[in-house]
Each structure stands twice: as C-alpha cells, then as structure tokens.
Design an enzyme around this catalytic site. Sequence first.
Site: not given
Length: 241
Positions: A110-111, A114, A118
């Site tokens: 999940h991270e 991100h 980006h």
Amino acid sequence: MMYGRGMYGMYGMFYDPTYVLVLIGALLSLWASMKVNSTYSKYSRVRSMTGMTGAQAAERILRNAGIYDVRIEHVRGNLTDHYDPRTRTVRLSDSTYNSPSVAAVGVAAHECGHVMQHETGYVPLKIRTALVPAANLGSMLGIPIILVGILFGLSETLVPIGIWVFSLAVLFQVVTLPVEFNASRRAVETLDRQGILAGEEVRQCRKVLGAAALTYVAAAAASILQLLRLLILFGGNRRND
C-alpha cells in the site's frame, strides 16, 4: 432579559442536542479502529507462501517498477507505516518491516502504491499534498477561533472565519479518500501480478487494506459531522432580543 449572540453561542456550543453528531463521529472512528486492528491481527498470523517480509516485498515492488531512489526504512510503532514524498522514503513499522505475514506484505505494498502515485503525478495526491499546510491550520485553529469569538463577543467576525478554517481540515479528509483507495487498489493488483501473493492470499490482503480504508472513511465522516454541527449552531445565528 436580552441575550446577545455570545450568550446564545455559549449555550449552543456546550448544551445543545447536536452533540449527537459528534458522538456518531466518535463511534464511527472507534468502530473503524477496532475493525482494522482485528483484521490486521488476524492476517498478521497468516504467513505468506513466498515468505517475503514487508520490507522485502516493498523492495521488489519498487525495483520492478524501475524506482531506485526511494529508501525503505524501519520506524517504531504499530501501523505507523507511511510514505514521505519529501525525503522519498517508505517507512515501515515494527509490525510490517520484518514480518512475512499477508497483512504486513499488504501494508507495505500500500505504501508503495503511494510511491507509484507520486511517480505518475496522480492528481488527488497532488491536491492532498498541497492541502497539508492548510489542513494542519484548520485542525489546530478552527475550533479555537470559534471559541474565542464566542467568549469575547466577536461572533460576527471570528465564528465564520473559524468555520471556514475548519472546513480546510474537512476538505483534506475528503480528498484523502480517493488517494488511499487508489493506493490499495494498486497494491493488490501489483502483489497479484508480481506473484508476491497468490490465490487466497490476495483476497486476504484485500480484506486488510479494506479495513484500513475504513479508518479514513470514518475520519472523513467525523469531520463532516463536526462541520455540520458548526453550521447548524452558527450558520443562521442571529441576535435574540
């Protein structure tokens, strides 16, 4: 006897039935927190078939995406995982970094979702990032400005300002929703495509990330309910004679 706006505002702020909206928001947040903790606890005991830890899964995901300038670091705490775009760092918590569980791998992915947002210039993420300073201001100063306005008889000026400032924090919570849901979708698809998780593990991972998403939904709902309460109390407030 005449009651000025200050007196009415004090009564409405501290003794009104709209507190039920705050209570609903608090209960939603509590339920979401319990849900994510129980779901994560359940699948943190399920070892992934590959045996990869959260850190190893994050490393593979980023390398396979051609991303080599993002560091993966260990951070203390439980479920304190996050991606810091300023330092290009994925920070994984105690419960994620060295754990080979389905839950840990899902959170790490999940991270990484991100990170990929980006990299691709995902618009909702850009908006959320731009809102961070204003959201911090709104969460810290919105309610205090309203209280100062009530206490010092400056409701005409400060209460509307306080509501608008608080609205910035609410907007941030709302914009956060598509960012988090999109990161989870990217995570599940990536884990499945790269074979880091397979079969039933993918479904279990989706449950973990779905439960985590509920915390953001609950936070947004609680903020909206608080804003609604403020609008009910002060939106049409007039001096009583």
